[in-house]
Scaffold this active site. Structure first.
Site, short mmCIF file in Angstrom:
data_model
loop_
_atom_site.label_atom_id
_atom_site.label_comp_id
_atom_site.label_asym_id
_atom_site.label_seq_id
_atom_site.Cartn_x
_atom_site.Cartn_y
_atom_site.Cartn_z
N LYS A 245 0.71 -1.25 -0.06
CA LYS A 245 0.03 -0.07 0.12
C LYS A 245 0.69 1.30 -0.01
O LYS A 245 1.78 1.48 0.83
CB LYS A 245 -1.01 -0.07 1.31
CG LYS A 245 -1.74 1.29 1.34
CD LYS A 245 -2.83 1.07 2.38
CE LYS A 245 -3.61 2.30 2.46
NZ LYS A 245 -4.67 2.24 3.83
N ARG B 161 -10.98 9.94 2.55
CA ARG B 161 -10.63 10.28 3.66
C ARG B 161 -11.78 11.34 4.08
O ARG B 161 -12.02 11.52 5.03
CB ARG B 161 -9.41 11.06 3.90
CG ARG B 161 -8.40 10.14 3.72
CD ARG B 161 -6.72 10.54 3.64
NE ARG B 161 -5.76 9.63 3.43
CZ ARG B 161 -4.63 9.74 3.21
NH1 ARG B 161 -4.11 11.16 3.19
NH2 ARG B 161 -3.80 9.14 3.06
N GLU C 162 7.42 -6.57 0.85
CA GLU C 162 6.22 -6.73 1.83
C GLU C 162 5.34 -7.68 1.45
O GLU C 162 4.73 -8.40 2.50
CB GLU C 162 5.38 -5.29 1.52
CG GLU C 162 6.05 -4.10 2.31
CD GLU C 162 5.82 -3.92 3.77
OE1 GLU C 162 5.15 -4.68 4.12
OE2 GLU C 162 6.37 -2.85 4.27
N LYS D 159 -2.20 -1.29 -3.88
CA LYS D 159 -3.11 -0.13 -3.78
C LYS D 159 -2.29 1.22 -3.97
O LYS D 159 -1.18 1.08 -3.41
CB LYS D 159 -4.11 -0.11 -2.34
CG LYS D 159 -4.72 0.83 -2.07
CD LYS D 159 -5.48 0.76 -0.84
CE LYS D 159 -6.16 1.86 -0.56
NZ LYS D 159 -6.63 2.10 0.82
C1 PBG Z 1 -6.98 3.56 5.47
C2 PBG Z 1 -7.61 3.23 4.16
C3 PBG Z 1 -7.24 4.04 3.32
C4 PBG Z 1 -7.96 3.73 2.28
C5 PBG Z 1 -8.50 2.34 2.43
N1 PBG Z 1 -8.17 2.02 3.77
C6 PBG Z 1 -6.97 5.53 3.17
C7 PBG Z 1 -5.49 5.79 3.94
O1 PBG Z 1 -4.70 4.77 3.81
O2 PBG Z 1 -5.26 6.97 4.17
C8 PBG Z 1 -7.87 4.28 0.84
C9 PBG Z 1 -9.19 3.80 -0.14
C10 PBG Z 1 -9.62 4.89 -1.19
O3 PBG Z 1 -8.88 5.93 -1.63
O4 PBG Z 1 -10.48 4.53 -2.00
N2 PBG Z 1 -6.75 2.49 6.27
#
Ligand code: PBG
Length: 328
Positions: free
Chosen positions: A200, A210, A238, A253
């Site tokens: 990620k 967010r 990872e 992601k």
């Molecule tokens: C946080 C989380 C995020 C997303 C999924 N889980 C945001 C972040 O890491 O700040 C992002 C998903 C998206 O942007 O659609 N644990």
């Protein structure tokens, strides 16, 4: 002089593109409804269905409406969701995350009762649950690793007790997959799986999410735990660690900008690979489509099949419902 006298072209790839029938016969990758996971935002209250301002066509649902949404998803042929929750209360210890009566836990029980065969994954991370908006616990401006992992274990077990089929740790703390696996097994949930957000990246494509969860970081950014967008080898490391620690599925992601990572992961590892078509990717298409600059539906479908072509077995997307309708 006729054209054939002029040119002697033996290889004519256009023959295989001449009609829809031949194009479909030679098509190499196909998007299907069973590839899709719908991320669902659950919020407090009743009868709430409010559009996320920065995500046109995407909503926050109170539990009663989330249940209705899940019935619709199921009827459309979407078989899996990933639950994200906005808690009633944010505290520095993030305790709502593992409250057996918290928002996710109640949503799990309600959805399981109404749509028992829907496969439910749950997000495991602390960002919506503390006032800091970071995925872990915070002390003196530092995101704590091991203390966070303990809380994530409690959160995972609480989700499993409430009926989660799979937990999806999205926090990027070190060692959390192994710890969560052990905690689930010790609590008698060895059949509950783990989808790890293994690679990620620290990405600006998460902005609208967010906004949806009211979870923007209140200081700094997430670069001390999420990955540097410039790195590839680090992603492989990872992923390897998470598989060794017991991840059943690994996720990359964001999506489109990271398809090289998806491709490499699929080539190298023998586990199912998921990709998250994240909020910013969704919102950019919706915004450009609203302006009439692109055909949003076609761009979405093209993006999703590109993810399959790169090697994704599973795609998380806010566009899942519309995609399912198009695939019907
Ligand atoms: C946080 C989380 C995020 C997303 C999924 N889980 C945001 C972040 O890491 O700040 C992002 C998903 C998206 O942007 O659609 N644990």
């Amino acid at each position: 002089m006729s054209q054939t006298d002029l040119l002697n072209i033996v290889n004519r790839p256009r023959r295989l593109r001449r009609t829809p029938a031949i194009r479909s016969l030679v098509r190499e990758n196909t998007l299907t409804k069973s590839d899709l996971v719908f991320p669902l935002f659950v919020c407090p209250g009743t009868n709430v269905r409010e559009q996320v301002p920065s995500m046109p066509g995407s909503f926050r649902f109170s539990i009663d409406n989330a249940v209705k949404e899940c019935k619709e998803l199921w009827d459309l042929g979407i078989q899996a969701i990933d639950l994200f929750g906005i808690p009633e209360e944010k505290t520095e210890d993030g305790r709502e995350a593992y409250n057996d009566n918290g928002i996710i836990q109640r949503a799990l029980r309600a959805i399981k009762e109404a749509v028992p065969d829907l496969y439910i994954m749950t997000d495991v991370a602390l960002d919506p649950f503390t006032p800091f908006g970071h995925d872990g616990l915070v002390r003196d401006g530092i995101i704590l690793n091991d203390e966070t992992v303990e809380v994530l274990c409690k959160m995972s077990v609480s989700h499993a007790k409430a009926g989660a089929d799979m937990v999806s740790p999205s926090d990027m703390m070190d060692g959390r997959i192994g710890a969560i696996r052990e905690a689930l097994d010790d609590a008698g949930h060895s059949d509950v799986g783990i989808l790890s957000y293994a690679a990620k990246y620290s990405s600006s494509f998460y902005g609208p999410f967010r906004d949806a969860l009211h979870s923007a970081p209140q200081f700094g950014d997430k670069s001390t735990y999420q990955m540097d967008p410039a790195n590839t080898a680090e992603a492989m490391k990872e992923i390897e660690l998470d598989i060794m620690e017991g991840a059943d599925i690994v996720m990359i992601k964001p999506g489109l900008a990271y398809l090289d990572i998806v491709y490499k992961t699929k080539e190298r590892f023998d586990v199912p690979v998921a990709v998250y078509h994240v909020s910013g990717e969704y919102s950019m298409v919706m915004a450009a489509a609203e302006k009439g600059w692109i055909d949003g539906d076609r761009v979405m479908m093209e993006s999703l099949v590109a993810m399959k072509r790169a090697g994704a077995d599973i795609i998380f997307t806010y566009y899942a419902k519309e995609a399912a309708k198009k695939l019907s």
